[in-house]
Design an enzyme around this catalytic site. Sequence first.
Site, PDB file in Angstrom:
ATOM      1  N   CYS A   1      12.363 -58.824 -26.404  1.00  0.00           N
ATOM      2  CA  CYS A   1      11.040 -58.288 -26.081  1.00  0.00           C
ATOM      3  C   CYS A   1      10.976 -56.768 -26.150  1.00  0.00           C
ATOM      4  O   CYS A   1       9.954 -56.202 -26.550  1.00  0.00           O
ATOM      5  CB  CYS A   1      10.613 -58.767 -24.693  1.00  0.00           C
TER       6      CYS A   1
ATOM      7  N   GLU B   1      14.605 -59.880 -12.423  1.00  0.00           N
ATOM      8  CA  GLU B   1      14.072 -58.696 -13.120  1.00  0.00           C
ATOM      9  C   GLU B   1      12.926 -58.091 -12.318  1.00  0.00           C
ATOM     10  O   GLU B   1      11.869 -57.768 -12.840  1.00  0.00           O
ATOM     11  CB  GLU B   1      13.610 -59.078 -14.530  1.00  0.00           C
TER      12      GLU B   1
END
Length: 579
Positions: free
Chosen positions: A378, A284
């Site tokens: 998230c 990521e």
Amino acid sequence: MPLRPLPLGGTKLTGGFWSERQRINRETTIPAAADRLSEVGTLQNFGAGPFAGKLFADTDVYKWLEAVAWEQLRSPSAELASWQASASALVASAQEADGYLNNHTRLVLGGRRYGDLEKGHELYCAGHLFQAAVAQVRATGDRTLLDVACRFADQLCKTFGPGRLEGVDGHPLIEMALVELYRETGTGAYLELAAYFVEARGHGTLTVPGHHGPAYFQDHLPVRDVRTLAGHAVRALYLAAGATDVAVETGDAELLDALRATWSTMVESQTYLTGGVGSRWYGEAFGDPFELPPDTAYCETCAAIASVQWSWRLLLATGESKYADLIERTLYNAVISGVALSGDKFFYVNTLKVRDGAFADDQRSAVGGRQPWFGTACCPPNVMRTLSSLDQMVATCDDDGVQLQLYAPASVRVGEIGFEVETEYPWHGTVRVRITSTPDSPWTLGLRIPGWAESYRLTVNGHDGPLQRVWSVGDEVVLELPVAARRTTPDERIDSVRGCVAIERGPLVYCFEQQDASVVLDSTAVVEGPLVEREEPGLLGGVTTVEVPARDGTLTAIPYYAWANREVGPMTVWIREEA
């Protein structure tokens, strides 16, 4: 010159683009999250268990509670107050006698604390708790979470630091949370611990597990030595935001200068046209300079939000409008693309291209469409708290006056100064500011000229005039910005889009969806010719489309944030251009 945020409640969005997004967030997104947090067991983790979800699932509740608090500030309601009271009480009930609080540790690890700083996320969870606590007390006066947060922060101060447990969390966030807790309480130990966590990075305190290197955990270089961001994008940006807070509060000009240089590198060579960041799915992560492929772009919604948080801190620290420019670009494109227009589905990854025949092999993939929730959830509550607190980014102030940073219909009040903003931005470029209250002494009204604007016209009561003056009630300032479709070419060093062009209009980035084209997007190209704008009030919540001449006829572009709200299919921001 440094700027200050307005006192809470000093700005209120009163209509237009962002007010509508806030309405959907309040009426649909936040209530849906309440259901999801219960359905997947995240709220129940604060009770007797068994534990459900990822080890950092506590943060989903904290971010949701932060959104609820900001909504209470905007407009209190019995439902919001009930959620706040019951969830806050549940959080408080899970706190241990010495202040420590982490449900995964309590329910899964048998109480073994700080044994896996690399991956355990204990301080990361604490940070989101602290942020929710500060929001709650500022917005509502309720000290329930603040008392929990201070007890936990006191426990951290006794545990970490030189001569104690010397380590950092593998996922930064605690740094800016501790500074905000310091700002709220005045407890110097919280700022000292935040500074320690910033300075301790890059010195090998973390044991790197598995395939990822130290950059993934932001432990590859001391923060002062970083000039090009690397590793996990969200972690990098949360750390940068926290380090900026520490620099400001300690007066560390050297650290602030280093962070400003790093921001510049990010914007110049690591940021997508949308404001999105993170070009690698693996880790990521940020890629190398100019490594910005559109089809494999990761551009996590949380990374866009973290970018906004960092730029906001640098805007306040320096007063330089370039930081507000990136905030605007990122909010309009990389952040709200992460939530459906209906408010009940989300993107984790915000790609800039979907190829014909693409398939989804991961829940995060945009090819599968927006999802009602994620195993790693998230992003949804992060969007919620961002939209709920957006009023606070509209304007800033200093000793000379008030500055408008984001253009939206709003009511602004600080001290004796008050004014109303009327605009149809981003669709139209006229911004009217009418003075509603003013002191007898001169003050300056600051109006940001966006970096995309090649020209502008500014008048006071119909005439040219300065914005530093003794104002009168009823005075009207009009700013005219050239909101019109334009072609944007990429930096030649971005080899993945060399020879392509994108369409922008004002602060909005546009894209092409296959359903609006009669030919396969990958097999056509745009050509020279006029860009024709059409207002479409019945399309995608009301948008302006842009018709672009192409080799095979005409292509229709829509705002990027609105893609995948009809059906999910091939899409591209960048498209080949033929002379």
